[in-house]
Scaffold this motif. Sequence first.
Motif, PDB file in Angstrom:
ATOM      1  N   ALA A 168       0.815  -1.210   0.000  1.00  0.00           N
ATOM      2  CA  ALA A 168       0.000   0.000   0.000  1.00  0.00           C
ATOM      3  C   ALA A 168       0.853   1.266   0.000  1.00  0.00           C
ATOM      4  N   GLU A 169       1.869   1.317   0.839  1.00  0.00           N
ATOM      5  CA  GLU A 169       2.680   2.534   0.922  1.00  0.00           C
ATOM      6  C   GLU A 169       3.468   2.767  -0.365  1.00  0.00           C
ATOM      7  N   GLY A 170       3.970   1.701  -0.962  1.00  0.00           N
ATOM      8  CA  GLY A 170       4.696   1.846  -2.222  1.00  0.00           C
ATOM      9  C   GLY A 170       3.803   2.346  -3.343  1.00  0.00           C
ATOM     10  N   LYS A 171       2.576   1.811  -3.427  1.00  0.00           N
ATOM     11  CA  LYS A 171       1.634   2.264  -4.462  1.00  0.00           C
ATOM     12  C   LYS A 171       1.210   3.712  -4.217  1.00  0.00           C
ATOM     13  N   TYR A 172       1.110   4.088  -2.957  1.00  0.00           N
ATOM     14  CA  TYR A 172       0.811   5.476  -2.581  1.00  0.00           C
ATOM     15  C   TYR A 172       1.885   6.417  -3.135  1.00  0.00           C
ATOM     16  N   GLU A 173       3.143   6.056  -2.930  1.00  0.00           N
ATOM     17  CA  GLU A 173       4.238   6.907  -3.433  1.00  0.00           C
ATOM     18  C   GLU A 173       4.277   6.897  -4.956  1.00  0.00           C
ATOM     19  N   GLN A 174       4.022   5.743  -5.562  1.00  0.00           N
ATOM     20  CA  GLN A 174       3.981   5.649  -7.030  1.00  0.00           C
ATOM     21  C   GLN A 174       2.909   6.565  -7.609  1.00  0.00           C
ATOM     22  N   PHE A 175       1.764   6.593  -6.943  1.00  0.00           N
ATOM     23  CA  PHE A 175       0.666   7.393  -7.465  1.00  0.00           C
ATOM     24  C   PHE A 175       1.009   8.878  -7.426  1.00  0.00           C
ATOM     25  N   ILE A 176       1.617   9.329  -6.334  1.00  0.00           N
ATOM     26  CA  ILE A 176       2.008  10.740  -6.249  1.00  0.00           C
ATOM     27  C   ILE A 176       3.036  11.069  -7.326  1.00  0.00           C
ATOM     28  N   ALA A 177       3.987  10.156  -7.549  1.00  0.00           N
ATOM     29  CA  ALA A 177       4.974  10.369  -8.606  1.00  0.00           C
ATOM     30  C   ALA A 177       4.321  10.440  -9.975  1.00  0.00           C
ATOM     31  N   HIS A 222      -3.312   5.701   1.945  1.00  0.00           N
ATOM     32  CA  HIS A 222      -2.939   4.283   2.001  1.00  0.00           C
ATOM     33  C   HIS A 222      -3.320   3.719   3.356  1.00  0.00           C
ATOM     34  N   THR A 223      -3.675   2.447   3.347  1.00  0.00           N
ATOM     35  CA  THR A 223      -4.075   1.780   4.575  1.00  0.00           C
ATOM     36  C   THR A 223      -2.874   1.090   5.208  1.00  0.00           C
ATOM     37  N   ASP A 224      -2.976   0.877   6.534  1.00  0.00           N
ATOM     38  CA  ASP A 224      -1.961   0.153   7.289  1.00  0.00           C
ATOM     39  C   ASP A 224      -2.692  -0.557   8.414  1.00  0.00           C
ATOM     40  N   GLY A 225      -3.062  -1.812   8.150  1.00  0.00           N
ATOM     41  CA  GLY A 225      -3.897  -2.517   9.119  1.00  0.00           C
ATOM     42  C   GLY A 225      -5.258  -1.864   9.208  1.00  0.00           C
ATOM     43  N   GLN A 226      -5.626  -1.408  10.403  1.00  0.00           N
ATOM     44  CA  GLN A 226      -6.922  -0.777  10.616  1.00  0.00           C
ATOM     45  C   GLN A 226      -6.868   0.742  10.493  1.00  0.00           C
ATOM     46  N   SER A 227      -5.716   1.307  10.157  1.00  0.00           N
ATOM     47  CA  SER A 227      -5.584   2.759  10.061  1.00  0.00           C
ATOM     48  C   SER A 227      -5.422   3.194   8.611  1.00  0.00           C
ATOM     49  N   ILE A 228      -5.630   4.484   8.381  1.00  0.00           N
ATOM     50  CA  ILE A 228      -5.474   5.054   7.045  1.00  0.00           C
ATOM     51  C   ILE A 228      -4.793   6.413   7.171  1.00  0.00           C
ATOM     52  N   SER A 229      -3.901   6.695   6.251  1.00  0.00           N
ATOM     53  CA  SER A 229      -3.225   7.995   6.179  1.00  0.00           C
ATOM     54  C   SER A 229      -3.566   8.632   4.850  1.00  0.00           C
ATOM     55  N   ALA A 230      -3.763   9.948   4.847  1.00  0.00           N
ATOM     56  CA  ALA A 230      -4.163  10.646   3.624  1.00  0.00           C
ATOM     57  C   ALA A 230      -3.416  11.964   3.491  1.00  0.00           C
ATOM     58  N   LYS A 231      -3.137  12.328   2.255  1.00  0.00           N
ATOM     59  CA  LYS A 231      -2.459  13.593   1.943  1.00  0.00           C
ATOM     60  C   LYS A 231      -3.212  14.289   0.816  1.00  0.00           C
ATOM     61  N   LEU A 232      -3.300  15.610   0.901  1.00  0.00           N
ATOM     62  CA  LEU A 232      -3.888  16.413  -0.168  1.00  0.00           C
ATOM     63  C   LEU A 232      -2.766  16.902  -1.073  1.00  0.00           C
ATOM     64  N   CYS A 233      -2.803  16.496  -2.346  1.00  0.00           N
ATOM     65  CA  CYS A 233      -1.815  16.924  -3.336  1.00  0.00           C
ATOM     66  C   CYS A 233      -2.448  18.003  -4.209  1.00  0.00           C
ATOM     67  N   LEU A 234      -1.904  19.206  -4.177  1.00  0.00           N
ATOM     68  CA  LEU A 234      -2.443  20.315  -4.952  1.00  0.00           C
ATOM     69  C   LEU A 234      -1.867  20.295  -6.360  1.00  0.00           C
ATOM     70  N   ASN A 235      -2.713  20.526  -7.333  1.00  0.00           N
ATOM     71  CA  ASN A 235      -2.257  20.656  -8.710  1.00  0.00           C
ATOM     72  C   ASN A 235      -1.903  22.113  -8.962  1.00  0.00           C
ATOM     73  N   SER A 236      -0.622  22.416  -8.909  1.00  0.00           N
ATOM     74  CA  SER A 236      -0.167  23.806  -9.047  1.00  0.00           C
ATOM     75  C   SER A 236      -0.349  24.334 -10.466  1.00  0.00           C
ATOM     76  N   LEU A 237      -0.765  23.468 -11.407  1.00  0.00           N
ATOM     77  CA  LEU A 237      -1.007  23.892 -12.791  1.00  0.00           C
ATOM     78  C   LEU A 237      -2.485  24.171 -13.063  1.00  0.00           C
ATOM     79  N   SER A 238      -3.331  23.894 -12.092  1.00  0.00           N
ATOM     80  CA  SER A 238      -4.764  24.129 -12.260  1.00  0.00           C
ATOM     81  C   SER A 238      -5.070  25.628 -12.205  1.00  0.00           C
ATOM     82  N   PRO A 239      -6.018  26.098 -13.011  1.00  0.00           N
ATOM     83  CA  PRO A 239      -6.408  27.512 -12.924  1.00  0.00           C
ATOM     84  C   PRO A 239      -7.068  27.865 -11.594  1.00  0.00           C
ATOM     85  N   ARG A 240      -7.452  26.858 -10.828  1.00  0.00           N
ATOM     86  CA  ARG A 240      -8.080  27.103  -9.516  1.00  0.00           C
ATOM     87  C   ARG A 240      -7.127  26.812  -8.362  1.00  0.00           C
ATOM     88  N   TYR A 241      -5.835  26.704  -8.671  1.00  0.00           N
ATOM     89  CA  TYR A 241      -4.839  26.354  -7.656  1.00  0.00           C
ATOM     90  C   TYR A 241      -4.824  27.352  -6.496  1.00  0.00           C
TER      91      TYR A 241
END
Length: 259
Positions: A115-124, A165-184
Amino acid sequence: MQPFSYAKALLQHWGITVEDIPTSDAQQKQESDFLASFGDARVLIEEKTKEDDPIYLAKRAEELERGEIHAATLPISRNETLSGLVRDASRQLRSSSDKPHDFRLMWFTATGVHAEGKYEQFIATLYGRTNILEMNTAHYRRCYYFRNADFFRRADVMDGAIVAHTDGQSISAKLCLNSLSPRYEALRRSAVVQPFGTAVEDPSALEADGTAFILDCTLDRKNEVPLLTYLQEKYGTAPLMKFDLGYTHASILLPKNEP
């Protein structure tokens, strides 16, 4: 039976109102999943979940049952399968854009063994992100938009992504801003960022702090030498070198304690 929604569970835990968007069968529209109200800000959200491949899990289980150590490494770089999820989510966000809203976000949750590896892959994948080492220094900086980036491709539709990403019974989340969006600028000043605290990835803020590079040119992303030369000239650095990290996970099956 509807699949479990990590997005809805966490948002409602934070006290955020979530309204389901029904599928419009008559118009054959694939809608976004729901509208969430962060104070006065109304946000269209399309949720995607990435689980482990059953074939991979079966192979892993066989190795563990034989008493072997199972190890796997994921490259923390752009992934075309994950990019396909972003493409699908952007279509659904666009389809629901007739609903009154202020911003559009994708929610991605990685589950399972890696889960953590796929989380980092997705952000990349979103940011086309890599790492840049300056010669004769002991540290490196992340570089945004060095590779083809889904935030660049979907800038008119997708204002950001919540990546979890999940880790057992817990979940961690991050908000990734799209700095190229006109609404950034509007998004980074909105109530949407508040529940995430410091778990916000903002390339422009990191660049201003001197901890990241942003590759803001139209050069071909497949030819790295001109890209590195551009960054060197933009930031006035010594020669630069690109490198990617990886995520490695190892498992072993332990015997059960006998009574």
